[in-house]
Design a protein around this motif. Sequence first.
Motif, PDB file in Angstrom:
ATOM      1  N   MET A 193      12.730 -30.882  18.831  1.00 33.32           N
ATOM      2  CA  MET A 193      11.784 -30.614  17.578  1.00 33.32           C
ATOM      3  C   MET A 193      10.495 -29.699  17.946  1.00 33.32           C
ATOM      4  SD  MET A 193      12.085 -31.410  14.483  1.00 33.32           S
ATOM      5  CE  MET A 193      10.952 -31.357  12.961  1.00 33.32           C
ATOM      6  N   ASN A 194      10.129 -30.087  19.244  1.00 32.85           N
ATOM      7  CA  ASN A 194       8.990 -29.378  19.641  1.00 32.85           C
ATOM      8  C   ASN A 194       9.300 -27.871  20.029  1.00 32.85           C
ATOM      9  OD1 ASN A 194       6.243 -29.324  20.848  1.00 32.85           O
ATOM     10  ND2 ASN A 194       7.241 -29.145  22.896  1.00 32.85           N
ATOM     11  N   LEU A 195      10.455 -27.531  20.447  1.00 30.66           N
ATOM     12  CA  LEU A 195      10.826 -26.201  20.615  1.00 30.66           C
ATOM     13  C   LEU A 195      10.861 -25.539  19.305  1.00 30.66           C
ATOM     14  CD1 LEU A 195      11.632 -24.202  22.635  1.00 30.66           C
ATOM     15  CD2 LEU A 195      14.164 -24.972  22.350  1.00 30.66           C
ATOM     16  N   ILE A 196      11.206 -26.113  18.264  1.00 30.32           N
ATOM     17  CA  ILE A 196      11.507 -25.459  17.094  1.00 30.32           C
ATOM     18  C   ILE A 196      10.140 -25.176  16.308  1.00 30.32           C
ATOM     19  CG2 ILE A 196      12.208 -25.637  14.656  1.00 30.32           C
ATOM     20  CD1 ILE A 196      14.388 -27.500  15.435  1.00 30.32           C
ATOM     21  N   TRP A 197       9.205 -26.094  16.632  1.00 29.56           N
ATOM     22  CA  TRP A 197       7.614 -25.872  16.338  1.00 29.56           C
ATOM     23  C   TRP A 197       7.193 -24.632  16.961  1.00 29.56           C
ATOM     24  CZ3 TRP A 197       4.903 -26.895  12.317  1.00 29.56           C
ATOM     25  CH2 TRP A 197       3.227 -26.621  12.475  1.00 29.56           C
ATOM     26  N   GLN A 198       7.286 -24.588  18.368  1.00 31.15           N
ATOM     27  CA  GLN A 198       6.791 -23.579  19.094  1.00 31.15           C
ATOM     28  C   GLN A 198       7.431 -22.124  18.611  1.00 31.15           C
ATOM     29  OE1 GLN A 198       7.730 -24.511  23.096  1.00 31.15           O
ATOM     30  NE2 GLN A 198       5.573 -25.660  23.372  1.00 31.15           N
ATOM     31  N   LYS A 199       8.446 -22.178  18.369  1.00 24.83           N
ATOM     32  CA  LYS A 199       8.819 -21.067  17.785  1.00 24.83           C
ATOM     33  C   LYS A 199       8.573 -20.400  16.277  1.00 24.83           C
ATOM     34  CE  LYS A 199      12.208 -20.434  21.149  1.00 24.83           C
ATOM     35  NZ  LYS A 199      12.293 -19.224  21.965  1.00 24.83           N
ATOM     36  N   PHE A 200       8.349 -21.655  15.493  1.00 24.36           N
ATOM     37  CA  PHE A 200       7.975 -21.347  14.131  1.00 24.36           C
ATOM     38  C   PHE A 200       6.372 -20.876  14.345  1.00 24.36           C
ATOM     39  CE2 PHE A 200       5.783 -22.822  10.518  1.00 24.36           C
ATOM     40  CZ  PHE A 200       6.562 -22.110   9.479  1.00 24.36           C
ATOM     41  N   THR A 201       5.578 -21.579  15.141  1.00 20.82           N
ATOM     42  CA  THR A 201       4.108 -21.025  15.393  1.00 20.82           C
ATOM     43  C   THR A 201       4.112 -19.852  16.389  1.00 20.82           C
ATOM     44  OG1 THR A 201       3.788 -22.702  16.954  1.00 20.82           O
ATOM     45  CG2 THR A 201       3.399 -23.265  14.546  1.00 20.82           C
ATOM     46  N   LEU A 202       4.915 -19.364  16.967  1.00 22.65           N
ATOM     47  CA  LEU A 202       4.963 -18.386  18.016  1.00 22.65           C
ATOM     48  C   LEU A 202       4.076 -18.373  19.111  1.00 22.65           C
ATOM     49  CD1 LEU A 202       4.118 -15.334  15.191  1.00 22.65           C
ATOM     50  CD2 LEU A 202       6.423 -16.437  15.885  1.00 22.65           C
ATOM     51  N   SER A 203       4.133 -19.875  19.230  1.00 19.83           N
ATOM     52  CA  SER A 203       3.369 -20.462  20.626  1.00 19.83           C
ATOM     53  C   SER A 203       3.746 -19.828  21.762  1.00 19.83           C
ATOM     54  CB  SER A 203       3.095 -22.110  20.558  1.00 19.83           C
ATOM     55  OG  SER A 203       2.660 -22.362  19.478  1.00 19.83           O
ATOM     56  N   ASP A 204       4.897 -19.856  21.994  1.00 13.30           N
ATOM     57  CA  ASP A 204       5.547 -19.367  23.481  1.00 13.30           C
ATOM     58  C   ASP A 204       6.085 -17.805  23.378  1.00 13.30           C
ATOM     59  OD1 ASP A 204       7.869 -19.708  21.514  1.00 13.30           O
ATOM     60  OD2 ASP A 204       8.766 -20.773  23.137  1.00 13.30           O
ATOM     61  N   LEU A 205       5.717 -17.013  22.280  1.00 10.85           N
ATOM     62  CA  LEU A 205       5.909 -15.650  22.073  1.00 10.85           C
ATOM     63  C   LEU A 205       5.502 -14.848  23.250  1.00 10.85           C
ATOM     64  CD1 LEU A 205       7.802 -14.249  20.296  1.00 10.85           C
ATOM     65  CD2 LEU A 205       5.853 -13.282  19.223  1.00 10.85           C
ATOM     66  N   PRO A 206       6.119 -14.064  24.134  1.00  5.98           N
ATOM     67  CA  PRO A 206       5.595 -13.278  25.370  1.00  5.98           C
ATOM     68  C   PRO A 206       4.802 -12.092  24.911  1.00  5.98           C
ATOM     69  CG  PRO A 206       7.942 -13.161  25.137  1.00  5.98           C
ATOM     70  CD  PRO A 206       7.535 -14.103  24.199  1.00  5.98           C
ATOM     71  N   LEU A 207       3.917 -12.167  24.151  1.00  3.27           N
ATOM     72  CA  LEU A 207       3.261 -11.157  23.413  1.00  3.27           C
ATOM     73  C   LEU A 207       2.775 -10.033  24.501  1.00  3.27           C
ATOM     74  CD1 LEU A 207       1.188 -12.629  20.741  1.00  3.27           C
ATOM     75  CD2 LEU A 207       3.241 -11.382  20.423  1.00  3.27           C
ATOM     76  N   LYS A 208       2.200 -10.612  25.594  1.00  2.00           N
ATOM     77  CA  LYS A 208       1.548  -9.442  26.399  1.00  2.00           C
ATOM     78  C   LYS A 208       2.872  -8.762  27.422  1.00  2.00           C
ATOM     79  CE  LYS A 208      -2.772 -11.843  27.576  1.00  2.00           C
ATOM     80  NZ  LYS A 208      -3.533 -10.615  27.073  1.00  2.00           N
TER      81      LYS A 208
END
Length: 477
Positions: free
Chosen positions: A1-16
Amino acid sequence: MNLIWQKFTLSDLPLKEYLGTSYLHNFLVGLLRSWRQTSILMQWGEIISAALVSLVLLLAPFTVNNTAVLGILLLACGAFWLLLTLSDEVTSPNTLFVTPIHLLVLLFWGVSVVATALSPEKKAALAGLINFTLYLLLFALCARILTSPRIRSWLLILYLHMSLLVGVYGVRQKFFGAAQLATWVDPESPLSKNARVYSYLGNPNLLAGYLLPAVILSLVAVFAWRGWVQKSLAMTMVVVNLACFRFADSRGGFIGLAVGLVVLVLLLRYWYGEYLPRFWRMWLVPMLLGFFVAAFVVAFGFSETFRLRILSIFAGRGDSSNNFRINVWMAAIKMIQDYPVFGIGPGHDVFNKIYPFYQLPRYNALSAYSILLEVAVETGIIGLASFAWLLIVIFNTAWSELQRFRQSTSVDGLWLIGAITALAGMLGHGFVDTVWYRPAVNSIWWLLVGLVASYWTSSHQAQTQQVDSLRSEPAPN
């Protein structure tokens, strides 16, 4: 569930990492870096950016009837942000400064572009899109320069001092009188003779929307500023802004302040929780909320104007202002039903052209009198969904950074609490009004969103910093 939330909020998106390999990004950023190296002006780029944003904050409350001046300043802010970005050094820390908030802002803007292209009044919608774009460019510039602690402190102090000036003039209007520029209360109510202050903004509801973040941030300043002189100044700001806020008698403002105070109490309890004795950890929140309720009860009991103003919120169609808003809301819902996907296009110009086909006689309106309805009218269900996603990402980013600041006991955490609380309060006010779209309020909103974005640290960076801090700790003997 935590992984889904991180995906939804783009928390773990490797932007740099993504931007570092993006051909478009690498082509555009640094395109003018050779010119910047020889330009004396651009060596002061961050200072000039801060000066432009400062001018926006200085003039916003005084240009409500001449928004062209503020529009020129916003255009200058956007142009200078673009110039800074194109002339950045590739190795500059600002070069790869893109956050999940930036991505959702870009998505919301993209939906607005589509809504403009599909609008039944494209010319009017284009004007609204241009205005909206200017505020988003202000956000981009603020998010960039607020990473500097000195600029961040300067802009927050500047806004608080400007709000103090606005508040002092509003209090003066209460005691020395002010001409009522419009019928701000029900002419048939007992409050028909009540004078509502509007300071330099010409509208008591707009004044409340402008002062609401100032009340919250000045309360935070009481905790964040060091020294009794600074704390005394912060308390003066709280008293003056709160008094002027009360004299504006904005019911939507009261709702927003109530939301803000509840959020502020809960976040301060979280921030100071580890330092409180067991008794205060259990009872601080109930006692503070009880104090606010007691203050409300006293004001409700001893001030007839305040009591009647609060009761009018629950009068339904029995209050002319409520009745007006309800009729506008019903018309807005019909507009959404007819333009459900991408709406009618952004801006009040296109609203003024489409709304007359849905309004009841004698109920002219410039907006939908609710942020959520206004977003849905302008950009449809798609726009409303992207706006809701943007809000979720903003508050999630703020909460994640607040947790990080709490571990390091950085004073920046208090200002982040102020930003979260002020944004929540402004949304509470905006639920029943649309002063959020006025320049004096909208500029503060995007400044605060930029403040949240400026604190963002990617999950990879946070883990690296945590490892480095552990390595730097002395080994136990």
